[in-house]
Scaffold this motif. Structure first.
Motif, mmCIF file in Angstrom:
data_model
loop_
_atom_site.group_PDB
_atom_site.id
_atom_site.type_symbol
_atom_site.label_atom_id
_atom_site.label_comp_id
_atom_site.label_asym_id
_atom_site.label_seq_id
_atom_site.Cartn_x
_atom_site.Cartn_y
_atom_site.Cartn_z
ATOM 1 N N ARG A 278 0.961 -1.223 0.006
ATOM 2 C CA ARG A 278 -0.035 0.072 0.083
ATOM 3 C C ARG A 278 0.624 1.348 -0.004
ATOM 4 O O ARG A 278 0.364 2.440 -0.649
ATOM 5 C CB ARG A 278 -0.776 0.068 1.287
ATOM 6 N N HIS A 279 2.007 1.169 0.829
ATOM 7 C CA HIS A 279 2.985 2.319 0.703
ATOM 8 C C HIS A 279 3.322 2.922 -0.640
ATOM 9 O O HIS A 279 3.401 3.902 -1.169
ATOM 10 C CB HIS A 279 4.222 2.184 1.717
ATOM 11 N N ALA A 280 3.724 1.844 -1.328
ATOM 12 C CA ALA A 280 4.333 1.892 -2.922
ATOM 13 C C ALA A 280 3.191 2.363 -3.763
ATOM 14 O O ALA A 280 3.398 3.338 -4.395
ATOM 15 C CB ALA A 280 4.933 0.536 -3.261
ATOM 16 N N TYR A 281 1.886 1.933 -3.401
ATOM 17 C CA TYR A 281 0.818 2.007 -4.367
ATOM 18 C C TYR A 281 0.335 3.462 -4.255
ATOM 19 O O TYR A 281 0.466 4.450 -5.243
ATOM 20 C CB TYR A 281 -0.317 1.210 -3.924
ATOM 21 N N ALA A 282 0.677 4.125 -2.717
ATOM 22 C CA ALA A 282 0.029 5.581 -2.614
ATOM 23 C C ALA A 282 1.211 6.277 -3.120
ATOM 24 O O ALA A 282 0.987 7.496 -3.311
ATOM 25 C CB ALA A 282 -0.081 5.635 -1.138
ATOM 26 N N ALA A 283 2.637 5.883 -3.150
ATOM 27 C CA ALA A 283 3.671 6.849 -3.382
ATOM 28 C C ALA A 283 3.559 7.327 -4.889
ATOM 29 O O ALA A 283 4.342 8.349 -5.233
ATOM 30 C CB ALA A 283 4.832 6.160 -3.148
ATOM 31 N N CYS A 284 2.988 6.456 -5.723
ATOM 32 C CA CYS A 284 2.955 6.945 -7.168
ATOM 33 C C CYS A 284 1.688 6.531 -7.709
ATOM 34 O O CYS A 284 1.759 5.514 -8.719
ATOM 35 C CB CYS A 284 4.105 6.150 -7.964
ATOM 36 N N PRO A 285 0.688 7.685 -7.447
ATOM 37 C CA PRO A 285 -0.594 7.625 -7.941
ATOM 38 C C PRO A 285 -0.570 7.747 -9.530
ATOM 39 O O PRO A 285 -1.253 6.956 -10.296
ATOM 40 C CB PRO A 285 -1.411 8.611 -7.499
ATOM 41 N N LYS A 286 0.155 8.484 -10.259
ATOM 42 C CA LYS A 286 0.290 8.620 -11.848
ATOM 43 C C LYS A 286 0.652 7.180 -12.391
ATOM 44 O O LYS A 286 -0.218 6.928 -13.320
ATOM 45 C CB LYS A 286 1.092 9.932 -12.001
ATOM 46 N N GLU A 287 1.673 6.644 -11.930
ATOM 47 C CA GLU A 287 2.136 5.507 -12.341
ATOM 48 C C GLU A 287 1.343 4.357 -12.171
ATOM 49 O O GLU A 287 1.014 3.618 -13.293
ATOM 50 C CB GLU A 287 3.724 5.285 -11.920
ATOM 51 N N VAL A 288 0.661 4.386 -11.103
ATOM 52 C CA VAL A 288 -0.275 3.275 -10.996
ATOM 53 C C VAL A 288 -1.449 3.480 -11.902
ATOM 54 O O VAL A 288 -2.045 2.327 -12.179
ATOM 55 C CB VAL A 288 -0.718 3.089 -9.461
ATOM 56 N N GLY A 289 -1.879 4.540 -12.273
ATOM 57 C CA GLY A 289 -2.912 4.822 -12.984
ATOM 58 C C GLY A 289 -2.577 4.170 -14.440
ATOM 59 O O GLY A 289 -3.414 3.640 -15.140
ATOM 60 N N ILE A 290 -1.240 4.439 -14.802
ATOM 61 C CA ILE A 290 -0.780 3.813 -16.140
ATOM 62 C C ILE A 290 -0.785 2.471 -16.237
ATOM 63 O O ILE A 290 -1.250 1.315 -17.013
ATOM 64 C CB ILE A 290 0.659 4.398 -16.349
ATOM 65 N N LEU A 291 -0.450 1.732 -14.963
ATOM 66 C CA LEU A 291 -0.233 0.198 -14.801
ATOM 67 C C LEU A 291 -1.846 -0.295 -14.853
ATOM 68 O O LEU A 291 -2.071 -1.432 -15.415
ATOM 69 C CB LEU A 291 0.619 -0.168 -13.564
ATOM 70 N N HIS A 292 -2.481 0.402 -14.437
ATOM 71 C CA HIS A 292 -3.912 -0.067 -14.302
ATOM 72 C C HIS A 292 -4.484 -0.504 -15.497
ATOM 73 O O HIS A 292 -5.310 -1.244 -15.981
ATOM 74 C CB HIS A 292 -4.952 0.657 -13.483
ATOM 75 N N LYS A 293 -4.044 0.268 -16.648
ATOM 76 C CA LYS A 293 -4.479 0.075 -18.008
ATOM 77 C C LYS A 293 -4.198 -1.255 -18.526
ATOM 78 O O LYS A 293 -4.763 -1.714 -19.338
ATOM 79 C CB LYS A 293 -4.084 1.142 -19.060
ATOM 80 N N PHE A 294 -3.163 -1.689 -17.845
ATOM 81 C CA PHE A 294 -2.538 -3.132 -18.404
ATOM 82 C C PHE A 294 -3.020 -4.212 -17.563
ATOM 83 O O PHE A 294 -2.756 -5.400 -17.957
ATOM 84 C CB PHE A 294 -1.114 -2.902 -18.590
ATOM 85 N N GLY A 295 -3.494 -3.815 -16.371
ATOM 86 C CA GLY A 295 -3.962 -5.054 -15.581
ATOM 87 C C GLY A 295 -4.307 -4.515 -14.099
ATOM 88 O O GLY A 295 -4.608 -3.326 -14.072
ATOM 89 N N LYS A 296 -4.153 -5.015 -12.975
ATOM 90 C CA LYS A 296 -4.592 -4.769 -11.733
ATOM 91 C C LYS A 296 -3.132 -4.597 -11.066
ATOM 92 O O LYS A 296 -2.454 -5.423 -10.919
ATOM 93 C CB LYS A 296 -5.467 -5.841 -11.134
ATOM 94 N N VAL A 297 -3.181 -3.463 -10.287
ATOM 95 C CA VAL A 297 -2.097 -3.079 -9.431
ATOM 96 C C VAL A 297 -2.760 -3.623 -7.816
ATOM 97 O O VAL A 297 -3.742 -2.915 -7.590
ATOM 98 C CB VAL A 297 -1.789 -1.632 -9.385
ATOM 99 N N ILE A 298 -2.425 -4.580 -7.524
ATOM 100 C CA ILE A 298 -3.018 -5.020 -6.156
ATOM 101 C C ILE A 298 -1.884 -5.233 -4.920
ATOM 102 O O ILE A 298 -0.792 -5.207 -5.199
ATOM 103 C CB ILE A 298 -3.587 -6.677 -6.383
ATOM 104 N N CYS A 299 -2.661 -4.857 -3.923
ATOM 105 C CA CYS A 299 -1.896 -4.460 -2.578
ATOM 106 C C CYS A 299 -2.400 -5.703 -1.739
ATOM 107 O O CYS A 299 -3.198 -6.366 -1.692
ATOM 108 C CB CYS A 299 -2.209 -3.258 -2.143
ATOM 109 N N ASP A 300 -1.621 -5.815 -0.526
ATOM 110 C CA ASP A 300 -2.125 -6.547 0.605
ATOM 111 C C ASP A 300 -1.747 -7.993 0.291
ATOM 112 O O ASP A 300 -1.776 -9.123 1.231
ATOM 113 C CB ASP A 300 -3.412 -6.446 1.140
ATOM 114 N N THR A 301 -1.473 -8.519 -0.911
ATOM 115 C CA THR A 301 -1.338 -9.757 -1.458
ATOM 116 C C THR A 301 -0.511 -10.227 -2.257
ATOM 117 O O THR A 301 0.283 -9.075 -2.598
ATOM 118 C CB THR A 301 -2.736 -10.409 -1.642
ATOM 119 N N CYS A 302 -0.292 -11.355 -2.657
ATOM 120 C CA CYS A 302 0.566 -11.671 -3.988
ATOM 121 C C CYS A 302 0.112 -12.891 -4.784
ATOM 122 O O CYS A 302 -0.824 -13.552 -4.370
ATOM 123 C CB CYS A 302 2.173 -11.945 -3.756
ATOM 124 N N MET A 303 0.973 -13.256 -5.744
ATOM 125 C CA MET A 303 0.270 -14.306 -6.641
ATOM 126 C C MET A 303 0.719 -15.608 -6.087
ATOM 127 O O MET A 303 0.125 -16.544 -6.559
ATOM 128 C CB MET A 303 1.196 -14.141 -7.937
#
Ligand code: F3S
Length: 389
Positions: free
Chosen positions: A319-344
């Motif tokens: 969540r920290h990294a997610y909150a630190a770069c909202p603009k970049e997370v917005g770009i990545l969201h176009k290609f998939g899901k930016v997910i927090c708190d968990t992993c594959m």
């Protein structure tokens, strides 16, 4: 093992049943490993947080413990089985969510911080050199010992929690300077582009249960993160000592009993062996969790491209990294899901997918086992290429 009067009182149950149980765990481990005393810890990192990995028995253990226990030091938690805010869009069902919520409730009632990541050192829980810790997550433990110079054994989930409740751990293993000397010297003759995680994977297999001294290791902190995670996944060791090319970092090599060289071709062969299939249900990046710099780097590469479609895509982060770069997370969201708190690995992906590609050496160990996936390794750049056009 010597216990102070205060520690004896806790063990006798004079501070309640939960603290007695916690002390019993810490002392039992100390006795097994021949510790002479307990030592204070600066922080704890608890693993065993996904319902997938701990099940109903784990919930019962945590709920029993949580009535009456509070942690005494800063304590963060490993990834859960879902993104607490976007779990429905991940495809996780309601029943799993409700079990996961009980685990979160138990941890939070004990005073653990609601920071669910394997990179606590990027989310404020960053130890200083020489501090003693009780960390359980193997990738975080190896980073703390090797890169940050802190001192921790690879704890189990219950023992890290018990240490957090007592605020102390038993002094054995990597808490003692004499046990931190490397026993095998491994010279990496070159790491091909994108194969740092596989360098860790191969080094771990050679090291086994011996701390390696690694020559020629010039890595960024993010690369140390993925290198160490893979090394800890293929070995039983939680620490490496390294020298960069200048060789000017001090390392005590007096106990080295074997020297091994790893040519770049061995890493290429390893990549070939882990190549797997060419089509994937899921592309999962972020094991260990992506740092802000990694999210920014990927967004920069993808910003002028379009999604290719075909595979579900997860960028796993804190969540920290997610909150630190909202603009970049917005770009990545176009290609998939930016997910927090968990992993594959700790999310219930086996119920959703059969084939997964990742750029992580650690994931190559756990996706086939815990995730029941046919796993494919690709360097990050190849995955970004595959998910975009
Ligand atoms: Fe972290 Fe999950 Fe990998 S906990 S190190 S992203 S297996």
């Amino acid at each position: 093992m010597h216990l102070t009067r205060e520690e004896e009182r806790v063990l006798d149950g004079e501070e309640g049943e939960a603290r007695r149980k916690a002390m019993e765990i810490v002392v039992a481990l100390g006795e097994i490993y021949g510790a002479k005393r307990l030592i204070p810890i600066a922080s704890a990192q608890v693993s065993g947080a996904s319902f997938k990995t701990i099940g109903d028995a784990g919930i019962k253990f945590l709920e029993d413990f949580s009535s009456g226990a509070k942690v005494r030091v800063r304590t963060t938690v490993n990834p859960l089985g879902l993104d607490l805010k976007r779990w429905e869009s991940m495809g996780v069902d309601e029943q799993f969510f409700s079990k996961q919520a009980r685990i979160v409730g138990a941890y939070e009632s004990m005073g653990l911080e609601p920071i669910y990541t394997c990179t606590p050192y990027l989310s404020g829980n960053r130890p200083r050199r020489g501090q003693h810790l009780a960390w359980a997550e193997s990738s975080a433990t190896v980073f703390a010992n090797s890169v940050l110079g802190a001192m921790t054994n690879r704890e189990g989930g219950p023992s890290a929690l018990a240490a957090a409740i007592i605020g102390k751990t038993a002094e054995y293993g990597l808490h003692l300077k004499e046990n931190r000397a490397p026993k095998v010297k491994i010279t990496l003759e070159g790491i091909p582009d994108g194969l740092v995680p596989l360098a860790g994977y191969v080094v771990g297999k050679i090291a086994g249960n011996r701390i390696p001294l690694i020559e020629n290791l010039d890595l960024s902190l993010d690369h140390h993160k993925s290198f160490g995670a893979a090394m800890a996944a293929t070995s039983a060791v939680s620490m490496y000592v390294y020298r960069n090319r200048g060789g000017h970092e001090k390392a005590d090599a007096s106990q080295v009993e074997e020297c091994v060289s790893v040519p770049a071709s061995e890493l290429r062969d390893c990549a070939e062996g882990l190549k797997g299939e060419d089509r994937w249900d899921l592309v999962a990046i972020g094991c260990p969790h992506c740092s802000p710099a990694e999210l920014r780097g990927m967004a920069k590469k993808l910003k002028d491209r379009k999604p290719a479609g075909g595979s579900e895509v997860w960028f796993c982060t804190s969540r920290h990294a997610y909150a630190a770069c909202p603009k970049e997370v917005g770009i990545l969201h176009k290609f998939g899901k930016v997910i927090c708190d968990t992993c594959m690995v700790v999310a219930p992906i086996e119920e959703m997918y059969k084939t997964t590609a990742s750029d992580s050496g650690k994931a190559m160990v756990y996706l086939p086992t815990l995730g029941k996936q046919r796993a494919s390794f690709r360097p990050t750049s190849a995955l970004l290429e595959a998910i975009s056009r």
